[in-house]
Enzyme design. Structure first.
Site: not given
Length: 196
Positions: A73-75
């Site tokens: 996951v990343d933002q």
């Protein structure tokens, strides 16, 4: 069998565990800044940079846990044409919140699931975040009360006191916190791996 989360994030792991998933955390040691900078130079849109980062994490950890599902996951946060990284200190957090004040920013959250080194699924969500105008003193006091926000993208904790900074948000709550839980749950339901 446990699912591996390629992240050290306590809140991401907690949200998945609260949904009934058997999660073990194994952070991926990748140079996120170098990947993001390279992608920016290539003109990759911010939405796709979030996906590249999530994919890099899941792929690396998937090599260590070949027979298990690995979630990366990343933002990416952008305001206008400016990318925001996690602040390095409170001085940077103060500057960031000043820049975000009275403006709308966009938060892209990507999740990828790998197994045996192969990508099985991915999703990217978009949240539009509109902030109130913040006074300098308000930001200073907030940072005093919430010193750990320097570990947060955008320098705010949306799940805590930071929510007071926002006048309007369009997007998925879980994704804003860092992980698109509903989409991940739906993936495992389709796979028949979610025990009810």
């Amino acid at each position: 069998m446990s699912i591996i989360l390629a992240s050290a994030s306590y809140i991401r792991a907690t949200l998945l565990r609260n949904a009934g998933l058997n999660i073990k955390s194994h952070p991926a040691s990748i140079d996120e800044e170098a990947i993001a900078q390279e992608r920016k130079k290539m003109g990759t849109p911010p939405k796709e940079i979030a996906l590249w980062l999530a994919r890099a994490k899941a792929q690396k950890v998937s090599r260590l846990f070949k027979n298990q599902h690995v979630i990366g996951v990343d933002q990416v946060l952008v305001q206008g044409k400016e990318f925001f990284e996690k602040p390095k200190n409170h001085a940077e957090a103060l500057i960031q919140l000043g820049k975000l004040s009275a403006k709308q920013h966009t938060l892209f959250t990507s999740a990828v699931i790998f197994e045996g080194g192969n990508e099985l699924w991915s999703v990217t969500t978009t949240a539009m975040m509109s902030m109130h105008e913040l006074q300098q003193e308000e930001i200073v006091e907030y940072l005093k009360r919430n010193p750990t926000v320097i570990h947060n993208l955008g320098s705010y904790n949306f799940e805590g006191e930071g929510i007071r900074f926002f006048k309007k948000v369009v997007g998925d709550y879980f994704s804003i916190l860092g992980i698109p839980v509903l989409e991940i749950i739906n993936f495992f339901r389709r796979e028949g791996q979610l025990v009810i």
